[in-house]
Structures are given as structure tokens and as C-alpha cells.
Design a protein around this motif. Structure first.
Motif, short mmCIF file in Angstrom:
data_model
loop_
_atom_site.label_atom_id
_atom_site.label_comp_id
_atom_site.label_asym_id
_atom_site.label_seq_id
_atom_site.Cartn_x
_atom_site.Cartn_y
_atom_site.Cartn_z
N TYR A 222 0.87 -1.17 0.00
CA TYR A 222 0.00 0.00 0.00
C TYR A 222 0.91 1.22 0.00
O TYR A 222 1.93 1.22 0.70
CB TYR A 222 -0.87 -0.03 1.27
N PRO A 223 0.60 2.25 -0.80
CA PRO A 223 1.55 3.36 -0.90
C PRO A 223 1.78 4.07 0.42
O PRO A 223 0.83 4.36 1.14
CB PRO A 223 0.84 4.32 -1.88
N ILE A 224 3.03 4.30 0.73
CA ILE A 224 3.38 5.18 1.85
C ILE A 224 4.81 5.66 1.65
O ILE A 224 5.71 4.87 1.38
CB ILE A 224 3.19 4.49 3.23
N THR A 225 4.99 6.96 1.76
CA THR A 225 6.31 7.56 1.68
C THR A 225 7.08 7.19 2.95
O THR A 225 6.49 7.23 4.02
CB THR A 225 6.18 9.09 1.57
N SER B 16 7.24 3.78 -1.08
CA SER B 16 6.35 3.47 -2.21
C SER B 16 7.07 2.92 -3.44
O SER B 16 6.50 2.15 -4.21
CB SER B 16 5.56 4.71 -2.62
N ALA C 77 7.00 -0.87 -3.95
CA ALA C 77 5.76 -1.37 -4.56
C ALA C 77 5.74 -1.07 -6.05
O ALA C 77 5.41 -1.94 -6.87
CB ALA C 77 4.56 -0.75 -3.87
N ALA C 78 6.10 0.16 -6.41
CA ALA C 78 6.07 0.55 -7.82
C ALA C 78 7.00 -0.34 -8.64
O ALA C 78 6.65 -0.81 -9.73
CB ALA C 78 6.46 2.01 -7.97
N SER D 99 5.59 -3.81 -9.02
CA SER D 99 4.45 -3.89 -9.94
C SER D 99 4.91 -4.11 -11.37
O SER D 99 4.17 -4.64 -12.19
CB SER D 99 3.59 -2.63 -9.83
N ARG D 100 6.15 -3.71 -11.67
CA ARG D 100 6.70 -3.95 -13.01
C ARG D 100 7.44 -5.28 -13.07
O ARG D 100 7.34 -6.04 -14.02
CB ARG D 100 7.68 -2.84 -13.38
N PHE E 174 1.93 -9.08 -8.13
CA PHE E 174 1.92 -7.83 -7.39
C PHE E 174 0.46 -7.47 -7.12
O PHE E 174 -0.35 -7.49 -8.04
CB PHE E 174 2.58 -6.70 -8.18
N GLN F 130 -1.76 -4.38 -5.27
CA GLN F 130 -1.90 -3.21 -4.41
C GLN F 130 -3.15 -3.38 -3.58
O GLN F 130 -4.25 -3.51 -4.11
CB GLN F 130 -1.95 -1.92 -5.22
N GLU G 121 -5.85 -2.50 -0.20
CA GLU G 121 -6.62 -1.30 0.19
C GLU G 121 -6.07 -0.64 1.45
O GLU G 121 -6.44 0.48 1.76
CB GLU G 121 -8.10 -1.64 0.36
N ASP G 122 -5.21 -1.32 2.16
CA ASP G 122 -4.52 -0.70 3.29
C ASP G 122 -3.43 -1.66 3.80
O ASP G 122 -3.20 -2.71 3.21
CB ASP G 122 -5.47 -0.28 4.42
N GLU G 123 -2.79 -1.29 4.91
CA GLU G 123 -1.67 -2.09 5.40
C GLU G 123 -2.13 -3.37 6.10
O GLU G 123 -1.42 -4.38 6.07
CB GLU G 123 -0.79 -1.27 6.33
N ASP H 67 -10.50 3.36 -0.33
CA ASP H 67 -9.69 2.22 0.09
C ASP H 67 -9.61 2.14 1.62
O ASP H 67 -10.45 1.55 2.26
CB ASP H 67 -8.28 2.31 -0.51
N ILE H 68 -8.59 2.78 2.15
CA ILE H 68 -8.30 2.61 3.58
C ILE H 68 -9.35 3.24 4.48
O ILE H 68 -9.58 2.79 5.60
CB ILE H 68 -6.88 3.17 3.90
N TYR I 238 -3.34 7.81 -5.75
CA TYR I 238 -2.60 8.35 -4.61
C TYR I 238 -1.58 9.35 -5.15
O TYR I 238 -0.43 9.00 -5.39
CB TYR I 238 -1.90 7.23 -3.85
N THR J 141 1.62 10.48 -2.78
CA THR J 141 2.77 9.59 -2.60
C THR J 141 3.42 9.22 -3.93
O THR J 141 4.28 8.34 -3.97
CB THR J 141 2.36 8.30 -1.87
N GLN K 28 0.12 6.30 -7.21
CA GLN K 28 -0.19 4.87 -7.23
C GLN K 28 -1.70 4.70 -7.40
O GLN K 28 -2.47 5.56 -6.99
CB GLN K 28 0.26 4.19 -5.92
N ARG K 29 -2.11 3.59 -7.98
CA ARG K 29 -3.54 3.40 -8.25
C ARG K 29 -4.35 3.35 -6.95
O ARG K 29 -3.86 2.90 -5.91
CB ARG K 29 -3.77 2.13 -9.08
N ALA L 203 1.88 4.50 -11.12
CA ALA L 203 3.18 3.91 -10.75
C ALA L 203 3.02 2.42 -10.45
O ALA L 203 3.97 1.65 -10.61
CB ALA L 203 3.77 4.64 -9.56
N THR L 204 1.85 2.00 -10.00
CA THR L 204 1.66 0.58 -9.67
C THR L 204 0.72 -0.14 -10.64
O THR L 204 0.37 -1.30 -10.42
CB THR L 204 1.14 0.41 -8.23
N PRO M 294 1.55 -0.34 -14.25
CA PRO M 294 2.37 0.09 -15.39
C PRO M 294 1.73 -0.25 -16.73
O PRO M 294 2.00 0.41 -17.73
CB PRO M 294 3.68 -0.68 -15.19
#
Lengths: 385, 311
Positions: free
Chosen positions: A38-41, A44, A47-48, A51-52, A61, A63, A65-67, B118-119, B144, B147, B150-151, B162-163, B165
Motif C-alpha cells: 500500500y503506498p506510503i512515503t 512506495s 511497490a512501484a 508492480s513492473r 503484485f 496493491q 486497500e490498506d496495510e 480504500d483505507i 494516490y 505519494t 499509485q492506483r 506507478a503501480t 504500469p
């Protein structure tokens, strides 16, 4: 993104990449086939990148909905036989706390990467920190032990992520890689080497009809792990359980389980704990540091030695279980003072204070977001001795 | 713009002259150039007025609010963890109710699409089910963005992030529909390119009791991949192609909003390709996905038509 470089890299040339990408490549090298995140600075990019990269090797991969979902997905994947990883930062790890406990309880091998940032709460998302040293150890409720590794370089983001997977598989446990915002984002040359052993989890040691999910046959206290969906039936639960996996609510049952879960980690300390040391043999004073903040220490020590001070350093590559053996060794070597240097208001220093009967402990413990420079460490060391 | 404003006046919508002059955000926010959300936030706060408490999770809005001794919002703001916006609002509302201030002070949760679809959906759903007396506004920039793009559950089909691709393989979650299913007093959609419609909806929502939900499409130049000067144009295309219809549901009664009314007639809608091709995030979208969009829009409007006929 260094994706093309990494794909074409013949694994014997250094490439320039970031800590987060090196961590992702390390996971792939170790056999990770599922990433849920899940995205977080500032994490992130892991994850990105995944995903590739994962679809290229038939990995998955997702993504989430939360941690909560991210780590729960990893536990599910782990039980279905895959090596799984998630990556996050402080607030995200807080949300994973309950599932870390479940991972320990179910003995699910998985890797959690946390790219530490300033806290508490939102804190400083784009800066580095070492203030989650307790969080990585004590995130979940309950009596448990966990393995935490602490890389200091981008190369170690690769190497220690591989090691994290190996330890997770070997001891059937969640393993945390505690990095930080700088190490995750900064670029350094990395060798994506393949000269390491890839550890796979212990398989069931008995035929399906005799299989009990938590029956232990070996001294390492690690039970063989069946793959969900095969002939091996299992029932596992976060409730305190017996070797069959079914709930066991007696005081003795709880004691037996918790002792085994803790002992399998603490007994393995000599295998798990890893550190780099220099000039220990002839030193009166030793500086202990870890992670990004350890990088200024060697130069400060060299300066001090040039001035005639008998000083050395230890850089921890694993934080938990805490290396008691190292402390005892320092005591045997006769050091008189240990200076703990960390980017928080005094966390790991408390562990070293258990050994004050062996040597005096003092600290350079500042809750800042900038790693200490060699000059600063040198100045502080001189004030201490 | 003038032409469009005058047209809106003709249609008995709020007049641009009626919009209060008071500003509740200072100039000089930290938003990207061309961010629709800063416009949305500005007009929403004007409609809500000074007696408003905001609760905001991690999002681009927390960036807008400034740093280093500089706060761009004049109203009181409580920042809350990502997952708990609805719950945070519940606490503020409960306290105001106890003090007898709940009618006077409006509690508004302002969150992005990640924090909503989402969250944050659990806390929002809980607050809505309890009928918590607050407004929940979701500014939807469809990923997102804060950050690094991201989707999210609100990212539309085929969009690069970014997530994702290769482009997202699933459609956007229909959040207004989910909130409508909670039986709350007011649900509306809005669009940053129609500030008068948005203003009117916030103004209306302020005077309604119970849980009110406003979902606002918020065009994002860096995340969607277009020139910042085109923000209004892109938002309008979302409306003109029929992709993002503007409507409101007050106590179960569905009504199309003025800017979207004419698109009940399919002939008046622009083709979705105009909207998609204007944004780099859709540069690799497949023909099949574009067809899926056409079908989606057709079905969406057929449903709207049925609703209007049957109520």
C-alpha cells in the motif's frame, strides 16, 4: 527507474540504483513471488518497482486497500507456499501490528520491509529516522520474539533482504528489514550477485495422515510446513494452540507454545545475529551504531585513533533478537565504555544498559532526521571520554 | 467562462455574484500548478462558512495546508490517520452535540479518493450507518497523488499509474452508489470545473441534517498527464462525455444537476475518446477498453434515465 539496467545486468557489474529498488531486487533474487503493499512515503518505490518486475517472472503484485490487508495477504500467500513480502513505513507498520502477531503465531515465513521515517503519527514522511527500533520489536501485543535486520548501505538493502527471506524460511517467522528514508531513496553502486544460498522452508516430515501442523521433530523447534491445498490438511489459528493447531486454552498449553515460539528465535541468536566490528581487540571505548547512522562512525574512529585514543566500533546488521553474546564478548575483551549512537532519543541503548556490570554505557541519542556526520560523532566521542 | 456563468444564471443556479467574498484559504498554498482540488477546496469552504471544523486524513490536502509556520486554512483543522476520517468526525460531532453546538457548527471531513475508497471506507461506512451529522467530501483525483501516483480504488480503467504500469485492469469504484446504499440524507457528485454547482451543493448540504456525502472529481495535471492550463477543460470533458455525471440525491430523490442535464440525450455527449486522449495516463489504452468506457457511459445514463422516469 533502473529496471532495464537490472534486467540486463549480468550480475557481475555494479549498477547505480536506490535502496528501495535494491531491496526489491534482493527479494526477487531470494525467490519472492508475491508482493502485497500500500503506498506510503518513503517506501512506495518498492511497490512501484515490484508492480513492473514481478509480472516479468510470473510473480504477483497486488496493491491492497490498506496495510492490514497488505500483510494479511502475505500471510495467506505464505501459507499457500509462496515467498511473500510487503513494504511500508512507520504508520503503515502500526496498522500491520496485529497481523505481525498472527504471523508469529502461525509461524508464517514472510518479510516486512519498513523504511523508517520521523514519527510518531505522520511525523516526517520524507526524512530518515531510527525511531521505530522498538516498534519493529514490539509492534504486536503478546510475548514473542522477532528477527529484525538493519542495512546500512544500498548494497545491504539487497543483501539483507535476501538474508531476511532466508531467515524467515529457516525459522518460519516474519522477519523485518528496518531501513530508513535516506537509505531507501539514495543511490549507490550495487552488485546484484547470485552467490548466496537460497533457503527453503522445512517440509512436513511425516506423511499426510500423520501430519500435525506444529509438531516439532528437530532441535531447532521449527515444525515442517505444509502447503495449503495439498494432501496435508491443516487447521491453524491465532488462538493459543497445541501441536494439532487446534485451540488450547490451558495455562500449560499456552506456556508450552509461547516458550517454543520465543526459544526458537532466541536459541538461534548466534546464527541470526550479525555485525561488523573493528579495533575491538585493543580498544577501551567502543562505539555501537547501526543503519544509516553507522556510516559516519568509521571515519570518526580513525580520527580518534590517529589522536592516540584506543577506540573501536561495532555496527549491528541485526537489531533483534538483541545480540547479548556481542555484549558479553565486549565485556570479556575488557572494554570500559560503550557509546551507543542512534537517531532517536535513546532506544537500543536501553538494551546495552543491561550490561553495565561489564562496561559503562553512554549515548549519542538524538531524535533527529539527519544521520550524524563523522565530525559530529568525533566531537561527541571526545566529550564522552 | 463568462458565457458559461451567464448560462448558468439563466438556469436558476447560484449566481457568481452570490458567492461570498470571504476567503477561508490564504493564497500561496503548496499545491501543484493547475490543481483542481485547490479550487474545489476554496469554493467548498466559501459555501461552508467560518463555523466549520475540518477533519483531514493524509492526502494532497495536508500538503495544501502548508508548513514551516505557514498555514493556508483559516478554519480549524484536525488531522487524522489515513483510515479514520469518518471516526474522527464522529468524535467531533458527538462532542458538539453534547455542548449543544451541533446545529451551529458544521463538521466536514475532507479526504482524497485513496482515503475514501480504500483505507477509509470502513470508518466512513460506520459513520454513515450511524447517521453521524456531518459532511464527508471526497476530492477524487483518481490515484494516490500525494505519494507519487499509485492506483487507488477510484482509478479508472486503463489508467497508467506507478503501480499499474500496463494500465489499470478494473473500473473505478462507484463510491456515491455505495454511500447511497447507506440510506443517508444527501449524496451528490461535483466537479472542480463547475465551481458554482459545487458551491451550491455544499451550501445545500450544510443545511441538511444527517450524513451528507459529496464526491468531487478533481483533475490532476501531474497525475493525469496534461498541461496545467487545461484543468478546467479536462474536468469539463469528463462532464461533456457523460463519464462523470453531476447529480444529487436528497432523501432518496434523484436529480440531475444543471451542467449534466442535457446529456440525457446521447447525441449531445462528446465521445469518451476526446477525454481519454487528452490525458497521458490513457496513452496506452486499448480499443477494447475504450469500448468498455462507451458501454459503461451508455449503461450509466440509461440507469439515470430509468431513475428519473420511475420516481
Amino acid at each position: 527507474m533502473s529496471l532495464k539496467l537490472s534486467k540486463n545486468n549480468p550480475h557481475n557489474k555494479a549498477i547505480l540504483t536506490t535502496g528501495n529498488y535494491a531491496c526489491a531486487e534482493g527479494a526477487i533474487a531470494a525467490g519472492c513471488l508475491l508482493f502485497a503493499g500500500y503506498p506510503i512515503t518513503p517506501s512506495s518505490e518498492i511497490a512501484a518497482y515490484m508492480s513492473r518486475r514481478l509480472p516479468e517472472i510470473n510473480g504477483t503484485f497486488i496493491q491492497m486497500e490498506d496495510e492490514l490487508a497488505s500483510i494479511a495477504c502475505c500471510i495467506g500467500a505464505s501459507y499457500a507456499g509462496k515467498k511473500a513480502m510487503t513494504a511500508t513505513s512507520g504508520p503503515g507498520l502500526s496498522l500491520m501490528a496485529e497481523n505481525i502477531g498472527l504471523g508469529v503465531m502461525l509461524e508464517a515465513p514472510l518479510v516486512i520491509v519498513t523504511i523508517m521515517r520521523g514519527g510518531p503519527s505522520t511525523g516526517q514522511p520524507t526524512n530518515a529516522s531510527q525511531s521505530d527500533v522498538y516498534q519493529v520489536r514490539y509492534a504486536s501485543h503478546g510475548d514473542y520474539q522477532i528477527i529484525v535486520l538493519a542495512p546500512s548501505t544500498v548494497q545491504e538493502m539487497y543483501d539483507l533482504t535476501i538474508r531476511a527471506f532466508n531467515l524467515a524460511e529457516k525459522y518460519r517467522t516474519p522477519v523485518i528489514v528496518a531501513s530508513d528514508g535516506f537509505l531507501g531513496q539514495m543511490m549507490e553502486p550495487v552488485y546484484y550477485h547470485s552467490n548466496f544460498e537460497k533457503v527453503e522452508r522445512k517440509k512436513p516430515q511425516v506423511p499426510p495422515e500423520k501430519y500435525k501442523p506444529f509438531e516439532v521433530f528437530d532441535d531447532d523447534l521449527v515444525p515442517g510446513m505444509a502447503v495449503a491445498g495439498t494432501d496435508y490438511h491443516f487447521y491453524v489459528t491465532g488462538l493459543t494452540h497445541d501441536i494439532e493447531g487446534t485451540p488450547e486454552m490451558t495455562p500449560e498449553g499456552g506456556e508450552t507454545l509461547i516458550k517454543r515460539l520465543c526459544d526458537k528465535i532466541t536459541r538461534a541468536r548466534p546464527d541470526i545475529n550479525d555485525w561488523e566490528e573493528k579495533y575491538i581487540d585493543d580498544s577501551d571505548t567502543v562505539v555501537l551504531a547501526y543503519g544509516i547512522n553507522a556510516r559516519g562512525v568509521p571515519e570518526a574512529i580513525e580520527q580518534a585513533r590517529q589522536q592516540g585514543h584506543k577506540m573501536g566500533y561495532v555496527r549491528l546488521k541485526s537489531l533483534w533478537p538483541f545480540p547479548d553474546e556481542l555484549m558479553e564478548k565486549l565485556g570479556r575483551q575488557g572494554i570500559s565504555k560503550l557509546i551507543v549512537s542512534e537517531m532517536n532519543y535513546g532506544m537500543l541503548i536501553r538494551e546495552t544498559q543491561r550490561f553495565q556490570h561489564l562496561f559503562e554505557v553512554s549515548g549519542i541519542t538524538i531524535p533527529t532526521t539527519i544521520p550524524f556526520s563523522p565530525k559530529f560523532i568525533y566531537k561527541k566521542m571526545m566529550e564522552e571520554i | 467562462m463568462n458565457r458559461n456563468f451567464s448560462r448558468e444564471v439563466e438556469n436558476n443556479m447560484v449566481n457568481v455574484l452570490e458567492i461570498v467574498e470571504d476567503e477561508y484559504i490564504h493564497p500561496g498554498t503548496r499545491m501543484c500548478a493547475g490543481c483542481a482540488m485547490s479550487l474545489i477546496y476554496r469554493f467548498a469552504l466559501k459555501a461552508l462558512g467560518p463555523k466549520t471544523i475540518l477533519t483531514v486524513p493524509a492526502s494532497c490536502l495536508t500538503v495544501l495546508h502548508g508548513m514551516q509556520g505557514f498555514c493556508t486554512t483559516k478554519l480549524s483543522v484536525l488531522h487524522t490517520p489515513f483510515a479514520t476520517t469518518g471516526a474522527s468526525a464522529s468524535g467531533i460531532v458527538a462532542s458538539l452535540e453534547e455542548k449543544g453546538l451541533a446545529d451551529e457548527i458544521c463538521v466536514v471531513a475532507f479526504a482524497g479518493d485513496g482515503g475514501t475508497t480504500d483505507i477509509g471506507i470502513q470508518a466512513l461506512s460506520g459513520a454513515a450507518e450511524r447517521g453521524t451529522n456531518f459532511i464527508y467530501a471526497c476530492y477524487d483525483n483518481e490515484a494516490y497523488m500525494n505519494t507519487g501516483v499509485q492506483r487507488s480504488g477510484s482509478t479508472p480503467l486503463g489508467a497508467f499509474t506507478a503501480t499499474t504500469p500496463g494500465g489499470k485492469t478494473r473500473p473505478k469504484k462507484n463510491m456515491p452508489k455505495i454511500l447511497e446504499a447507506h440510506g443517508i440524507s444527501y449524496v451528490a457528485t461535483a466537479n472542480g470545473s463547475y465551481p458554482l454547482d459545487l458551491y451550491e451543493k455544499f451550501k445545500k448540504a450544510r443545511d441538511i441534517k444527517g450524513t451528507r456525502y459529496i464526491h468531487i472529481l478533481s483533475a490532476c495535471p501531474p497525475g493525469w498527464g496534461y498541461d496545467p492550463k487545461d484543468t478546467i477543460r479536462i474536468g469539463r470533458l469528463a462532464n461533456d462525455t457523460g463519464f462523470w455525471p453531476l447529480y444529487e440525491i436528497s432523501n432518496g430523490k434523484f436529480a440531475l444537476s444543471q451542467p449534466s442535464k442535457k446529456f440525457l440525450d446521447p447525441a449531445k455527449r462528446k465521445d469518451i475518446e476526446q477525454y481519454l486522449s487528452a490525458q497521458k495516463r490513457f496513452s496506452n489504452i486499448s480499443k477494447q477498453d475504450i469500448e468498455t468506457y462507451r458501454n459503461y457511459i451508455r449503461d450509466q445514463w440509461n440507469e439515470i434515465k430509468r431513475r428519473l422516469e420511475n420516481q
